[in-house]
Design a protein around this motif. Structure first.
Motif, mmCIF file in Angstrom:
data_model
loop_
_atom_site.group_PDB
_atom_site.id
_atom_site.type_symbol
_atom_site.label_atom_id
_atom_site.label_comp_id
_atom_site.label_asym_id
_atom_site.label_seq_id
_atom_site.Cartn_x
_atom_site.Cartn_y
_atom_site.Cartn_z
ATOM 1 N N TYR A 128 0.768 -1.426 -0.182
ATOM 2 C CA TYR A 128 -0.097 -0.370 -0.099
ATOM 3 C C TYR A 128 0.735 1.295 0.192
ATOM 4 O O TYR A 128 1.909 1.512 0.298
ATOM 5 N N GLY A 129 0.415 1.901 -0.654
ATOM 6 C CA GLY A 129 1.091 3.655 -0.462
ATOM 7 C C GLY A 129 -0.146 4.335 -0.442
ATOM 8 O O GLY A 129 -1.990 4.303 -0.613
ATOM 9 N N PHE A 130 0.691 5.915 -0.634
ATOM 10 C CA PHE A 130 -0.719 7.020 -0.684
ATOM 11 C C PHE A 130 -0.528 8.163 -1.801
ATOM 12 O O PHE A 130 0.851 8.274 -2.111
ATOM 13 N N VAL A 131 -1.479 8.553 -2.862
ATOM 14 C CA VAL A 131 -1.714 8.946 -3.303
ATOM 15 C C VAL A 131 -2.166 10.808 -3.486
ATOM 16 O O VAL A 131 -3.566 10.423 -3.157
ATOM 17 N N SER A 132 -0.977 11.415 -3.051
ATOM 18 C CA SER A 132 -2.600 12.799 -2.416
ATOM 19 C C SER A 132 -2.101 14.018 -2.280
ATOM 20 O O SER A 132 -1.250 14.849 -3.192
ATOM 21 N N GLY A 133 -2.734 15.190 -3.274
ATOM 22 C CA GLY A 133 -2.853 16.815 -3.718
ATOM 23 C C GLY A 133 -2.227 17.220 -2.419
ATOM 24 O O GLY A 133 -2.433 18.701 -2.581
ATOM 25 N N ALA A 134 -2.848 16.978 -0.767
ATOM 26 C CA ALA A 134 -2.534 17.306 0.381
ATOM 27 C C ALA A 134 -0.530 17.707 0.131
ATOM 28 O O ALA A 134 0.152 16.995 0.159
ATOM 29 N N GLU A 135 0.254 19.043 1.763
ATOM 30 C CA GLU A 135 0.586 18.688 1.304
ATOM 31 C C GLU A 135 1.601 18.269 2.173
ATOM 32 O O GLU A 135 0.584 17.591 3.176
ATOM 33 N N PRO A 136 3.179 18.159 1.776
ATOM 34 C CA PRO A 136 3.912 16.537 2.502
ATOM 35 C C PRO A 136 3.629 16.862 4.153
ATOM 36 O O PRO A 136 3.243 15.636 4.854
ATOM 37 N N PRO A 137 3.529 18.047 4.779
ATOM 38 C CA PRO A 137 3.639 17.901 6.277
ATOM 39 C C PRO A 137 2.115 17.811 6.585
ATOM 40 O O PRO A 137 2.300 17.025 7.476
ATOM 41 N N SER A 138 1.098 17.811 5.950
ATOM 42 C CA SER A 138 0.242 17.094 6.324
ATOM 43 C C SER A 138 0.095 15.950 6.333
ATOM 44 O O SER A 138 -0.320 15.394 6.916
ATOM 45 N N CYS A 139 0.665 15.708 5.317
ATOM 46 C CA CYS A 139 0.515 14.009 4.806
ATOM 47 C C CYS A 139 1.057 13.665 5.932
ATOM 48 O O CYS A 139 0.632 12.476 6.225
ATOM 49 N N ARG A 140 2.156 13.310 5.896
ATOM 50 C CA ARG A 140 3.209 12.978 6.953
ATOM 51 C C ARG A 140 2.915 13.353 7.916
ATOM 52 O O ARG A 140 3.041 12.624 9.203
ATOM 53 N N TYR A 141 1.514 13.930 8.703
ATOM 54 C CA TYR A 141 1.240 14.153 10.239
ATOM 55 C C TYR A 141 0.598 12.877 10.901
ATOM 56 O O TYR A 141 0.427 12.564 11.007
ATOM 57 N N VAL A 142 -0.604 12.494 8.959
ATOM 58 C CA VAL A 142 -1.976 12.061 10.186
ATOM 59 C C VAL A 142 -0.987 10.390 9.122
ATOM 60 O O VAL A 142 -1.258 9.865 10.230
ATOM 61 N N LEU A 143 -0.069 10.594 8.571
ATOM 62 C CA LEU A 143 0.526 9.239 8.485
ATOM 63 C C LEU A 143 1.191 8.629 9.169
ATOM 64 O O LEU A 143 1.452 7.604 10.220
ATOM 65 N N GLU A 144 2.110 9.285 9.868
ATOM 66 C CA GLU A 144 3.495 9.052 9.901
ATOM 67 C C GLU A 144 3.197 8.891 12.422
ATOM 68 O O GLU A 144 3.574 7.768 13.160
ATOM 69 N N THR A 145 2.247 10.225 12.593
ATOM 70 C CA THR A 145 2.424 10.943 13.258
ATOM 71 C C THR A 145 1.030 10.195 14.034
ATOM 72 O O THR A 145 0.662 9.361 15.527
ATOM 73 N N ARG A 146 -0.138 10.693 13.608
ATOM 74 C CA ARG A 146 -1.444 10.022 14.015
ATOM 75 C C ARG A 146 -1.644 8.502 13.691
ATOM 76 O O ARG A 146 -1.923 7.948 14.777
ATOM 77 N N LEU A 147 -1.318 8.215 12.636
ATOM 78 C CA LEU A 147 -1.119 6.240 13.364
ATOM 79 C C LEU A 147 -0.307 5.679 12.780
ATOM 80 O O LEU A 147 -0.415 4.250 12.933
#
Length: 261
Positions: A128-147
């Motif tokens: 699995y992986g992620f393809v998102s139009g959101a800013e990298p800091p926002s993506c990393r925050y939800v994927l790494e910090t929160r999940l």
């Protein structure tokens, strides 16, 4: 996630906003407040849904500018000024700084899946992986910090052209498959919540017609309590070419595995 020596059973790629996290009170609220900041008018959620259903407004900064344009606001702000206002609402602090110091709408994002969901994907032999139009800091925050995902494979804003351009999806899918895409390659699945996400898969098919792609889609969470609007939104996802509309990301595994055989 570590890549295995043998090809995965399938590569599953996810959009993040509206799929992994509920952005009704964050990104979408930032659009509303950004338009209000410049125009004194707050667009209704249906106006944002309508814009997103056109398939060309995956970038929320550009969506905010387009809403201002459609309201007849003149003169339009400089794009850099609009981005700064938007980021102030969304992050409420330095996007490149300590997330613990953020005080913006990003703090109001319920998760739509938990870490165990990704462990189940791995156990089923799926990469699995992620393809998102959101800013990298926002993506990393939800994927790494929160999940709590370690080094999740990610294509975010600035890593590839904006969706529905399929460049980022194709690049990440090939990397996770461990092989070139094409006839006989590992199936590629993409789960998103907008017409742009569905069109990304359609354009990937056009570029790589021998590859098996599956386009799964979900309605964003804010529509789940509004049956008529949800049904209309889901109909547009199917009209755009989604292979299936599913209730939520959490239901993906049970609905996907039978299709993989």
């Amino acid at each position: 996630m570590p890549l295995s020596a043998s090809p995965p059973r399938a590569v599953v790629l996810f959009d993040i906003d509206g799929v992994i996290r509920d952005v009704s009170a964050s990104y979408r609220r930032a659009i509303v407040e950004t338009v209000h900041h410049f125009h004194g008018h707050r667009p209704e959620p249906a106006a944002i849904d309508g814009l997103k259903s056109e398939g060309s407004w995956n970038n929320d900064w550009q969506a905010s500018m387009e809403l201002l344009r459609r309201t007849g606001h003149t003169p339009l702000p400089a794009f850099e000024e609009l981005v700064a206002v938007f980021e102030g609402f969304y992050f409420g602090g330095d996007p490149a700084g300590d997330p613990g110091q953020w005080r913006g709408f990003i703090r109001d994002e319920p998760l739509l899946v938990q870490q165990a969901f990704f462990a189940a994907l791995e156990a089923a032999g799926l990469a699995y992986g992620f393809v998102s139009g959101a800013e990298p800091p926002s993506c990393r925050y939800v994927l790494e910090t929160r999940l709590g995902l370690a080094n999740p494979p990610l294509i975010a804003m600035g890593d590839a052209p904006d969706k529905p351009d399929p460049t980022g999806l194709l690049q990440l899918a090939s990397r996770l498959a461990g092989e070139s895409l094409g006839a006989g390659a590992t199936p590629v699945v993409y789960l998103g919540d907008t017409v742009a996400d569905v069109l990304t898969v359609q354009r990937a098919r056009a570029q790589c017609p021998a590859q098996r792609f599956l386009s799964f889609a979900v309605a964003p969470p804010h529509l789940h309590a509004q049956p008529e609007r949800r049904a209309a939104y889901e109909a547009k996802l199917l009209e755009a070419g989604a292979d299936a509309v599913i209730p939520s990301a959490a239901n993906l595994l049970e609905l996907l595995l039978p299709q993989l055989g």
